[in-house]
Motif scaffolding. Structure first.
Motif, mmCIF file in Angstrom:
data_model
loop_
_atom_site.group_PDB
_atom_site.id
_atom_site.type_symbol
_atom_site.label_atom_id
_atom_site.label_comp_id
_atom_site.label_asym_id
_atom_site.label_seq_id
_atom_site.Cartn_x
_atom_site.Cartn_y
_atom_site.Cartn_z
ATOM 1 N N ALA A 246 0.863 -1.189 0.000
ATOM 2 C CA ALA A 246 0.000 0.000 0.000
ATOM 3 C C ALA A 246 0.889 1.224 0.000
ATOM 4 C CB ALA A 246 -0.914 -0.006 1.220
ATOM 5 N N ALA A 247 1.705 1.365 -1.035
ATOM 6 C CA ALA A 247 2.694 2.438 -1.045
ATOM 7 C C ALA A 247 2.925 2.926 -2.462
ATOM 8 C CB ALA A 247 4.009 1.945 -0.443
ATOM 9 N N VAL A 248 3.233 4.208 -2.569
ATOM 10 C CA VAL A 248 3.660 4.788 -3.832
ATOM 11 C C VAL A 248 5.182 4.819 -3.825
ATOM 12 C CG1 VAL A 248 3.603 6.827 -5.298
ATOM 13 C CG2 VAL A 248 1.586 6.198 -3.951
ATOM 14 N N GLY A 249 5.833 4.244 -4.846
ATOM 15 C CA GLY A 249 7.275 4.389 -4.781
ATOM 16 C C GLY A 249 8.121 3.405 -5.528
ATOM 17 N N ALA A 250 7.681 2.878 -6.657
ATOM 18 C CA ALA A 250 8.585 2.128 -7.523
ATOM 19 C C ALA A 250 9.257 0.955 -6.816
ATOM 20 C CB ALA A 250 9.641 3.054 -8.126
ATOM 21 N N PHE A 251 8.472 0.155 -6.117
ATOM 22 C CA PHE A 251 8.990 -1.102 -5.597
ATOM 23 C C PHE A 251 9.247 -2.053 -6.755
ATOM 24 C CE2 PHE A 251 7.197 0.600 -1.779
ATOM 25 C CZ PHE A 251 7.867 -0.004 -0.736
ATOM 26 N N ARG A 252 10.267 -2.904 -6.592
ATOM 27 C CA ARG A 252 10.546 -3.952 -7.548
ATOM 28 C C ARG A 252 10.537 -5.288 -6.825
ATOM 29 N NH1 ARG A 252 15.610 -0.593 -8.586
ATOM 30 N NH2 ARG A 252 14.721 0.252 -6.667
ATOM 31 N N PHE A 253 9.567 -6.116 -7.157
ATOM 32 C CA PHE A 253 9.417 -7.445 -6.569
ATOM 33 C C PHE A 253 9.946 -8.451 -7.575
ATOM 34 C CE2 PHE A 253 6.262 -4.786 -4.591
ATOM 35 C CZ PHE A 253 6.267 -5.169 -3.263
ATOM 36 N N LEU A 254 11.074 -9.064 -7.266
ATOM 37 C CA LEU A 254 11.771 -9.912 -8.231
ATOM 38 C C LEU A 254 12.091 -11.275 -7.621
ATOM 39 C CD1 LEU A 254 14.365 -7.241 -9.437
ATOM 40 C CD2 LEU A 254 12.135 -7.738 -10.444
ATOM 41 N N ARG A 255 11.638 -12.325 -8.280
ATOM 42 C CA ARG A 255 12.070 -13.697 -7.982
ATOM 43 C C ARG A 255 11.777 -14.113 -6.536
ATOM 44 N NH1 ARG A 255 17.750 -14.192 -11.434
ATOM 45 N NH2 ARG A 255 16.817 -13.635 -13.453
ATOM 46 N N ALA A 270 -4.906 0.582 -2.798
ATOM 47 C CA ALA A 270 -5.182 1.843 -3.471
ATOM 48 C C ALA A 270 -3.953 2.626 -3.916
ATOM 49 C CB ALA A 270 -6.051 2.720 -2.574
ATOM 50 N N GLU A 271 -2.938 2.760 -3.070
ATOM 51 C CA GLU A 271 -1.827 3.639 -3.400
ATOM 52 C C GLU A 271 -0.664 2.908 -4.076
ATOM 53 O OE1 GLU A 271 -0.760 5.554 0.203
ATOM 54 O OE2 GLU A 271 -2.504 6.871 0.218
ATOM 55 N N ALA A 272 -0.851 1.658 -4.412
ATOM 56 C CA ALA A 272 0.232 0.881 -5.021
ATOM 57 C C ALA A 272 0.358 1.269 -6.489
ATOM 58 C CB ALA A 272 -0.040 -0.604 -4.862
ATOM 59 N N THR A 273 1.311 2.128 -6.791
ATOM 60 C CA THR A 273 1.436 2.707 -8.128
ATOM 61 C C THR A 273 2.894 2.676 -8.576
ATOM 62 O OG1 THR A 273 -0.429 4.183 -7.712
ATOM 63 C CG2 THR A 273 1.048 4.789 -9.500
ATOM 64 N N GLY A 274 3.112 2.328 -9.844
ATOM 65 C CA GLY A 274 4.440 2.428 -10.434
ATOM 66 C C GLY A 274 5.399 1.335 -10.029
ATOM 67 N N ASN A 275 4.876 0.135 -9.710
ATOM 68 C CA ASN A 275 5.718 -0.952 -9.234
ATOM 69 C C ASN A 275 5.976 -1.977 -10.330
ATOM 70 O OD1 ASN A 275 5.666 -0.214 -6.233
ATOM 71 N ND2 ASN A 275 3.496 -0.309 -6.748
#
Length: 331
Positions: A246-255, A270-275
């Motif tokens: 639930a965060a705005v901020g370009a998280f990268r979830f990999l492997r 709602a606020e999960a944007t740009g990941n």
């Protein structure tokens, strides 16, 4: 420099500290020492070394601070059990080493390092049964390595500030295993986060190769905006969702391996944007494998392997068209 011995040379640890010069070592034999120890200015590089946790015990009356390090830096505390204070160890200076110490049954925080405390090392410490957090590190560059944090009323470890590292710790039975709040450039790697309220709570710069297993709310709750990499973690058998974002901020979830969680494998609200969510294994979760709520937009969901979820991908309109879904493999 000299070696001062308690109780052979001095009756109490406090008396030895009062007589010690910078760089001295105080050796404390096994026994119970019902006192609080204050290390003030003029004691830089002092080492206070007990006979080991469970052998040398600093016993509190239910209030006060066990070891208070203020005014001097580069201090080493090793080989003690510190128990029964309001706070076990409080640090306001830099470059100290706390190693092979157990802090238990304090009514507030087990160990704390304040806003101006820099480059402190916590090696092989155990903090359990404290009223609030096991360890709180503010300021910058705290290194929390190979510790054990259990059954505390707050988080096992709470990192606040900048450039901290937590590696190889075991955290169980806390409100959250590890927390990173208002942080920047925090590295969390090789930690075992089991049976807490949440395995991880907050934000971190790098979450790598941690195990988040059988936690009550979620394996990881990422609820603050940060530029983070969540890489090759095991997120399994948590009672809520595996990873909750639930965060705005370009998280990268990999492997990451996100498997057999009670609710959604990966939930983006709602606020999960740009990941970016790439190349994860998301299997056998109790609800959707990857779920996006309507306002979760501009995310890329690609090349993930999904199996046995209900359903494997769930994107509530308009999230079904406002995100990218490419090359995911559904078995």
């Amino acid at each position: 420099m000299a070696v001062l011995r308690v109780p052979a040379d001095f009756r109490t640890v406090g008396e030895a500290v009062a007589r010690a010069a910078p760089g001295d070592t105080i050796r404390v034999a096994g026994g119970v020492y019902a006192e609080a120890v204050r290390i003030e200015a003029g004691k830089d590089r002092l080492a206070i070394v007990g006979a080991g946790p469970g052998s040398t015990i600093l016993q509190g009356p239910g209030s006060g601070v066990g070891f208070l390090i203020e005014g001097s830096g580069g201090v080493t505390i090793a080989g003690f059990t510190v128990t029964g204070f309001a706070e076990g160890i409080m640090i306001s200076t830099s470059d100290n080493v706390i190693r092979d110490v157990t802090v238990s049954n304090c009514t507030s925080v087990g160990i704390s390092a304040g806003n101006r405390a820099l480059r402190n090392l916590f090696l092989g410490v155990a903090a359990g049964g404290n009223g609030r957090e096991g360890l709180v590190a503010s300021g910058q560059n705290a290194y929390v390595l190979n510790g054990e944090f259990f059954d505390n009323g707050g988080e096992g470890v709470n990192l606040i500030g900048f450039r901290h590292v937590a590696m190889g710790n075991r955290s169980r039975g806390n409100s959250a295993g590890l927390a990173g709040v208002n942080t920047n450039a925090v590295v969390l790697t090789g930690n075992s986060l089991t049976g807490n309220g949440a395995g991880f709570l907050g934000e971190g710069d790098l979450l790598y190769a941690n195990a988040m297993v059988r936690n009550q709310r979620a394996g990881g709750e990422l609820i603050f905006g940060a530029f983070s990499v969540v890489l090759e973690n095991e997120v399994r058998c948590n009672y809520g969702p595996g990873l909750f974002l639930a965060a705005v901020g370009a998280f990268r979830f990999l492997r990451n391996a996100v498997e057999e969680n009670g609710q959604h494998g990966m939930e983006m609200v709602a606020e999960a944007t740009g990941n970016v969510v790439d190349e994860n294994e998301v299997k056998e979760n109790g609800a959707a494998g990857i779920r996006l709520e309507p306002l979760a937009v501009e995310n890329a969901i690609r090349r993930n392997e999904l199996k046995g979820n209900n359903p494997d991908i769930q994107a509530l309109p308009p999230a079904d068209t406002d995100n990218v879904f490419d090359e995911n493999r559904v078995k």
